[in-house]
Design a protein around this motif. Structure first.
Motif, PDB file in Angstrom:
ATOM      1  N   GLN A  41       0.669  -1.163  -0.008  1.00  0.00           N
ATOM      2  CA  GLN A  41       0.129   0.241   0.006  1.00  0.00           C
ATOM      3  C   GLN A  41       0.942   1.235   0.802  1.00  0.00           C
ATOM      4  N   GLY A  42       1.967   1.565   1.395  1.00  0.00           N
ATOM      5  CA  GLY A  42       2.737   2.318   0.837  1.00  0.00           C
ATOM      6  C   GLY A  42       3.184   3.029  -0.296  1.00  0.00           C
ATOM      7  N   PRO A  43       4.610   1.806  -1.085  1.00  0.00           N
ATOM      8  CA  PRO A  43       5.087   2.517  -2.484  1.00  0.00           C
ATOM      9  C   PRO A  43       3.529   2.416  -3.025  1.00  0.00           C
ATOM     10  N   ARG A  44       2.609   1.442  -3.544  1.00  0.00           N
ATOM     11  CA  ARG A  44       1.602   1.794  -4.290  1.00  0.00           C
ATOM     12  C   ARG A  44       1.571   3.317  -4.007  1.00  0.00           C
ATOM     13  N   ASN A  45       0.715   4.199  -3.001  1.00  0.00           N
ATOM     14  CA  ASN A  45       0.561   5.323  -3.040  1.00  0.00           C
ATOM     15  C   ASN A  45       1.239   6.542  -3.295  1.00  0.00           C
ATOM     16  N   ASP A  46       2.500   5.913  -2.704  1.00  0.00           N
ATOM     17  CA  ASP A  46       3.327   7.529  -3.652  1.00  0.00           C
ATOM     18  C   ASP A  46       4.615   7.347  -5.031  1.00  0.00           C
ATOM     19  N   PHE A  47       3.738   5.528  -5.077  1.00  0.00           N
ATOM     20  CA  PHE A  47       4.179   5.608  -6.899  1.00  0.00           C
ATOM     21  C   PHE A  47       2.831   6.614  -7.673  1.00  0.00           C
ATOM     22  N   ASP A  48       1.359   5.926  -7.479  1.00  0.00           N
ATOM     23  CA  ASP A  48       0.521   7.198  -8.110  1.00  0.00           C
ATOM     24  C   ASP A  48       0.220   8.663  -7.485  1.00  0.00           C
ATOM     25  N   GLU A  49       1.228   8.764  -6.800  1.00  0.00           N
ATOM     26  CA  GLU A  49       1.426  10.285  -6.100  1.00  0.00           C
ATOM     27  C   GLU A  49       2.058  10.622  -7.141  1.00  0.00           C
TER      28      GLU A  49
END
Length: 96
Positions: A41-49
């Motif tokens: 979840q954390g890396p995925r949210n960062d990548f989406d941003e």
């Protein structure tokens, strides 16, 4: 008449559900991957941003290269970069 049709429908649905419950698990173990949602979840949210940010096109381009297992974010070096050092010559400091 209408009630009897509904009743037959629901009896059939319950029988199907009972068969699934008797079988046990309906998905094989590891079917959804070995990583938990909290790990991703954390890396995925960062990548989406980053994709949504001003440099989103750069991130998308490099992500596509990553998926093809190519080198990504290669450092750009300036050719013939001259470096100046201060060294001691004789009695005083001079710049070479």
């Amino acid at each position: 008449m209408l009630f009897s049709r509904k009743r037959k429908y629901w009896q059939g649905a319950n029988a199907g559900l009972a068969r699934l419950l008797q079988k046990g698990l309906t998905m094989s173990e590891g079917m959804l991957g070995l990583l938990s949602l909290s790990d991703v979840q954390g890396p995925r949210n960062d990548f989406d941003e980053k994709l949504a940010g001003p440099e989103g096109k750069d991130w998308l381009r490099e992500f596509k290269r990553f998926l093809r297992k190519e080198k990504t974010w290669e450092a750009v070096t300036a050719p013939d970069l001259k470096v100046f050092k201060t060294i001691k010559l004789g009695t005083g400091l001079r710049t070479a």
